[in-house]
Structure formats: structure tokens, C-alpha cells
Motif scaffolding. Structure first.
Motif, PDB file in Angstrom:
ATOM      1  N   ILE A  80       0.829  -1.205   0.000  1.00 14.59           N
ATOM      2  CA  ILE A  80       0.000   0.000   0.000  1.00 14.59           C
ATOM      3  C   ILE A  80       0.863   1.255   0.000  1.00 14.59           C
ATOM      4  N   GLU A  81       1.929   1.259   0.791  1.00 12.44           N
ATOM      5  CA  GLU A  81       2.847   2.403   0.823  1.00 12.44           C
ATOM      6  C   GLU A  81       3.463   2.638  -0.554  1.00 12.44           C
ATOM      7  N   ILE A  82       3.911   1.571  -1.198  1.00 13.46           N
ATOM      8  CA  ILE A  82       4.559   1.694  -2.509  1.00 13.46           C
ATOM      9  C   ILE A  82       3.563   2.182  -3.563  1.00 13.46           C
ATOM     10  N   ILE A  83       2.405   1.557  -3.607  1.00 19.17           N
ATOM     11  CA  ILE A  83       1.418   1.899  -4.633  1.00 19.17           C
ATOM     12  C   ILE A  83       0.916   3.329  -4.463  1.00 19.17           C
ATOM     13  N   TRP A  89       3.213  10.310  -6.902  1.00 19.21           N
ATOM     14  CA  TRP A  89       4.391  10.719  -7.684  1.00 19.21           C
ATOM     15  C   TRP A  89       4.007  11.011  -9.135  1.00 19.21           C
ATOM     16  N   ASP A  90       3.217  10.116  -9.727  1.00 24.94           N
ATOM     17  CA  ASP A  90       2.837  10.272 -11.136  1.00 24.94           C
ATOM     18  C   ASP A  90       1.806  11.373 -11.336  1.00 24.94           C
ATOM     19  N   ARG A  91       0.891  11.523 -10.385  1.00 27.46           N
ATOM     20  CA  ARG A  91      -0.207  12.475 -10.572  1.00 27.46           C
ATOM     21  C   ARG A  91       0.208  13.911 -10.279  1.00 27.46           C
ATOM     22  N   PHE A  92       1.024  14.113  -9.259  1.00 32.42           N
ATOM     23  CA  PHE A  92       1.452  15.460  -8.875  1.00 32.42           C
ATOM     24  C   PHE A  92       2.962  15.572  -9.032  1.00 32.42           C
ATOM     25  N   GLN A  93       3.402  16.063 -10.154  1.00 32.61           N
ATOM     26  CA  GLN A  93       4.831  16.066 -10.470  1.00 32.61           C
ATOM     27  C   GLN A  93       5.531  17.367 -10.076  1.00 32.61           C
ATOM     28  N   GLU A 148      -5.336  -4.218   4.749  1.00 30.98           N
ATOM     29  CA  GLU A 148      -3.945  -4.412   4.324  1.00 30.98           C
ATOM     30  C   GLU A 148      -3.680  -5.875   3.993  1.00 30.98           C
ATOM     31  N   ALA A 149      -4.218  -6.770   4.819  1.00 32.84           N
ATOM     32  CA  ALA A 149      -4.039  -8.202   4.572  1.00 32.84           C
ATOM     33  C   ALA A 149      -4.696  -8.608   3.262  1.00 32.84           C
ATOM     34  N   TYR A 150      -5.830  -7.992   2.940  1.00 28.56           N
ATOM     35  CA  TYR A 150      -6.510  -8.327   1.690  1.00 28.56           C
ATOM     36  C   TYR A 150      -5.635  -7.971   0.490  1.00 28.56           C
ATOM     37  N   VAL A 151      -4.967  -6.828   0.562  1.00 29.57           N
ATOM     38  CA  VAL A 151      -4.062  -6.425  -0.518  1.00 29.57           C
ATOM     39  C   VAL A 151      -2.938  -7.456  -0.682  1.00 29.57           C
ATOM     40  N   ALA A 152      -2.359  -7.877   0.436  1.00 31.71           N
ATOM     41  CA  ALA A 152      -1.306  -8.893   0.376  1.00 31.71           C
ATOM     42  C   ALA A 152      -1.844 -10.195  -0.205  1.00 31.71           C
ATOM     43  N   GLY A 153      -3.059 -10.566   0.199  1.00 31.06           N
ATOM     44  CA  GLY A 153      -3.669 -11.786  -0.316  1.00 31.06           C
ATOM     45  C   GLY A 153      -3.849 -11.741  -1.823  1.00 31.06           C
ATOM     46  N   LEU A 154      -4.225 -10.576  -2.346  1.00 33.14           N
ATOM     47  CA  LEU A 154      -4.369 -10.421  -3.794  1.00 33.14           C
ATOM     48  C   LEU A 154      -3.051 -10.669  -4.515  1.00 33.14           C
ATOM     49  N   ILE A 165      -3.133  -6.147 -10.333  1.00 33.50           N
ATOM     50  CA  ILE A 165      -4.550  -6.129  -9.957  1.00 33.50           C
ATOM     51  C   ILE A 165      -4.763  -5.248  -8.727  1.00 33.50           C
ATOM     52  N   ALA A 166      -3.892  -5.432  -7.726  1.00 35.06           N
ATOM     53  CA  ALA A 166      -4.000  -4.635  -6.502  1.00 35.06           C
ATOM     54  C   ALA A 166      -3.776  -3.155  -6.794  1.00 35.06           C
ATOM     55  N   GLU A 167      -2.805  -2.853  -7.638  1.00 31.08           N
ATOM     56  CA  GLU A 167      -2.502  -1.460  -7.965  1.00 31.08           C
ATOM     57  C   GLU A 167      -3.679  -0.805  -8.690  1.00 31.08           C
ATOM     58  N   GLU A 168      -4.270  -1.510  -9.637  1.00 32.23           N
ATOM     59  CA  GLU A 168      -5.410  -0.949 -10.376  1.00 32.23           C
ATOM     60  C   GLU A 168      -6.592  -0.710  -9.443  1.00 32.23           C
ATOM     61  N   TRP A 169      -6.850  -1.654  -8.559  1.00 26.05           N
ATOM     62  CA  TRP A 169      -7.965  -1.530  -7.617  1.00 26.05           C
ATOM     63  C   TRP A 169      -7.760  -0.351  -6.664  1.00 26.05           C
ATOM     64  N   LEU A 170      -6.577  -0.273  -6.045  1.00 23.97           N
ATOM     65  CA  LEU A 170      -6.308   0.801  -5.090  1.00 23.97           C
ATOM     66  C   LEU A 170      -6.323   2.161  -5.773  1.00 23.97           C
ATOM     67  N   THR A 171      -5.829   2.225  -6.986  1.00 24.69           N
ATOM     68  CA  THR A 171      -5.837   3.484  -7.731  1.00 24.69           C
ATOM     69  C   THR A 171      -7.264   3.980  -7.918  1.00 24.69           C
ATOM     70  N   LYS A 172      -8.173   3.098  -8.279  1.00 23.75           N
ATOM     71  CA  LYS A 172      -9.574   3.481  -8.451  1.00 23.75           C
ATOM     72  C   LYS A 172     -10.191   3.935  -7.127  1.00 23.75           C
ATOM     73  N   LEU A 173      -9.773   3.307  -6.026  1.00 19.31           N
ATOM     74  CA  LEU A 173     -10.292   3.702  -4.721  1.00 19.31           C
ATOM     75  C   LEU A 173      -9.803   5.088  -4.318  1.00 19.31           C
ATOM     76  N   TRP A 174      -8.541   5.368  -4.590  1.00 18.60           N
ATOM     77  CA  TRP A 174      -7.927   6.608  -4.121  1.00 18.60           C
ATOM     78  C   TRP A 174      -8.150   7.805  -5.036  1.00 18.60           C
ATOM     79  N   LEU A 175      -8.388   7.577  -6.321  1.00 14.75           N
ATOM     80  CA  LEU A 175      -8.481   8.698  -7.258  1.00 14.75           C
ATOM     81  C   LEU A 175      -9.509   9.755  -6.850  1.00 14.75           C
ATOM     82  N   PRO A 176     -10.704   9.367  -6.385  1.00 19.56           N
ATOM     83  CA  PRO A 176     -11.646  10.413  -5.957  1.00 19.56           C
ATOM     84  C   PRO A 176     -11.083  11.300  -4.853  1.00 19.56           C
ATOM     85  N   MET A 177     -10.289  10.725  -3.952  1.00 18.92           N
ATOM     86  CA  MET A 177      -9.675  11.513  -2.886  1.00 18.92           C
ATOM     87  C   MET A 177      -8.659  12.489  -3.462  1.00 18.92           C
TER      88      MET A 177
END
Length: 280
Positions: A80-83, A89-93, A148-154, A165-177
Motif C-alpha cells: 500500500i505504501e509503494i502503490i 508521484w505520477d499524478r502530482f509532479q 492491508e491483509a486483503y491487498v497482500a492476499g491479492l 490487480i491490486a494497484e489498479e484496484w487501489l488506484t480506483k479507490l484513491w483517485l476520488p480523494m
């Protein structure tokens, strides 16, 4: 009967486990998630049943460390920290490392992850010691650990593409924020910009703690700093307040907020110009 149950749940906005044709626990979780918030991205499946069960099992419920989320949540936290860092990093340069850390803390703190877990219905699936749900702070931490465990499980359940898969999912979750933050520009130089605009001989800008730091989880604190002006006819005039994961970030944010108060800053600049004009 199944259709009637789903319709009733949808109309009443209740979180209901709807029996599936094959008693799939994963499908039950997805049904809860869809009923709870239709705007959530689809929940990716953990294909390994042993990992899936471990994700929702508190270490206090089994002696087998491999059958609980004890180790999984540590690995998931790292992913989660890395993603999140890469996403920011990519969105706000054009933002500083401090601002990256500040935004990341918003994305990964326990309150945020626990809320995601609740919206996906993870809390209804969790096997935890009794009365955990009656202890708000502990329950929030537990739900965050499960997320966090669910992300590791994925990631672990699909070695070839689990991380993607985890990166795409988390990105969709965080983008509205992130979208709510708007356009982010570097705030490292806000103090310098404020000083250049209003400083002069005998003028002082004072940055001071406005309240005690507050703990934010994961060993971090949030600091609260205000900036005050003495000079150009003002004494200890409050210009702006900011907060951040250290005093430098909080102070720079206070300066940035001061600069956004255009009416006040323009008035100070006007006084500065009038004071520095040659006397006739």
C-alpha cells in the motif's frame, strides 16, 4: 426468494448476506459491497482459499500464524505504501517530498483503510475476539489491518499479475480523494514567497505551534503551525494556519494559506509600499 431478498435489501439500504447458489463466501462479500456503495470499484477476488480465510482471521482466533492476517497485514502495508507513493508521484509532479508524504498519509492512514473495509463489508466477514466492535480505536485498527491483509492476499494469490490487480484496484479507490485535492503545486517555497512579498526592515514573521501535535497512527503525528506578522502597522497579526506531518510542512502550509488570503496580503503590501516611499 433470492431476487426478493436482494430487492428488499436494496430498497431498505441494509447490509445483508444473500445466499448464493454455490455458497461462495467471496460472492457474499461482493454482494454486501455492491449494496453498501454502488460507486466502489469491483472487489478483486483472492483466488487462494487459504489466503482468503486468513485475511479475515484475527491472530487471537487461531494458534497457526499462517492461518491469520498477522503476517499478511505487514506485507500488505508495504504494498500500500509503494502503490500510494507511486500514484501521488505520477499524478502530482510539481510537489515536494514533504507534500508527497502528507498526501500519502491521508490515503493510507487507519481511518481511511478502515472506511474502505467497512464499505466492502469486510467487518461482517471478520473473525475477531468478542467485543472488538465495542472498542472504536481497536476496531478501526483491526479493520485497517484486514484491508492491508486483503491487498497482500491479492498479490500472493496471483504471482503473475496480482500486484497489477491490486494497484489498479487501489488506484480506483484513491483517485476520488486525489481529485478533491485539485491541482497541487510545490509548497516548499511558500515561506520564501511570503517573506519576499511582505518583509521589510523591522518586520517580523513568527511561526508558532498553535496546538499540541496529534497522533495519526503508524507512528506519525500531525503538527499545527500558525504564521503571525509584526510590522507595517500590525502587531502579532495572524496570517494563516497550516498542518503537516512535521513542523516544516505545517509552517510552509501556513504560509501558503496566508498567500491565499489575497485581500489581507494586498493590504499589507500596500502598507509596505506606503512606508517605503521617500518622505517629502
Amino acid at each position: 426468494m433470492r431476487l426478493l431478498t436482494e430487492l428488499d435489501a436494496a430498497l431498505c439500504h441494509e447490509e445483508v448476506l444473500v445466499p448464493s447458489s454455490n455458497n461462495s463466501e467471496d460472492q457474499n462479500i461482493q454482494i454486501i459491497a455492491n449494496q453498501h456503495n454502488s460507486q466502489l470499484p469491483d472487489l478483486p477476488w483472492i483466488s487462494d482459499s487459504a489466503l482468503r480465510n486468513a485475511v479475515f482471521t484475527h491472530p487471537g482466533m487461531k494458534n497457526d500464524i499462517g492461518a491469520t492476517y498477522d503476517r499478511l497485514e505487514v506485507l500488505g502495508d508495504a504494498y500500500i505504501e509503494i502503490i500510494s507513493t507511486r500514484l501521488i508521484w505520477d499524478r502530482f509532479q510539481d510537489i515536494s517530498s514533504g507534500r508527497i508524504s502528507q498526501i500519502r498519509e491521508t490515503l493510507v492512514r487507519n481511518d481511511t483503510l478502515a472506511e474502505f473495509a467497512t464499505r466492502y463489508g469486510f467487518d461482517t466477514k471478520a473473525s475477531v475476539p468478542s467485543h472488538y466492535a465495542d472498542q472504536p480505536k481497536r476496531w478501526t485498527k483491526t479493520k485497517a489491518d484486514i484491508f492491508e491483509a486483503y491487498v497482500a492476499g491479492l498479490v500472493l494469490s496471483s504471482p503473475s499479475d496480482g500486484y497489477g490487480i491490486a494497484e489498479e484496484w487501489l488506484t480506483k479507490l484513491w483517485l476520488p480523494m486525489l481529485e478533491r485535492l485539485g491541482d497541487q503545486r510545490s509548497t516548499l517555497h511558500a515561506k520564501e514567497a511570503l517573506a519576499k512579498k511582505i518583509m521589510g526592515k523591522g518586520v517580523k514573521l513568527r511561526y508558532a505551534d498553535e496546538r499540541a501535535p496529534s497522533p495519526q497512527g503508524k507512528g506519525t503525528q500531525l503538527f499545527y503551525v500558525g504564521v503571525y506578522l509584526t510590522g507595517w502597522g500590525w502587531h502579532n497579526k495572524h496570517l494563516g494556519s497550516g498542518q503537516g506531518t512535521n513542523k516544516a510542512i505545517a509552517g510552509d502550509e501556513a504560509a501558503r494559506q496566508a498567500l491565499l488570503n489575497v485581500q489581507l496580503i494586498d493590504e499589507i503590501v500596500k502598507m509596505k509600499k506606503a512606508d517605503t516611499l521617500p518622505k517629502s
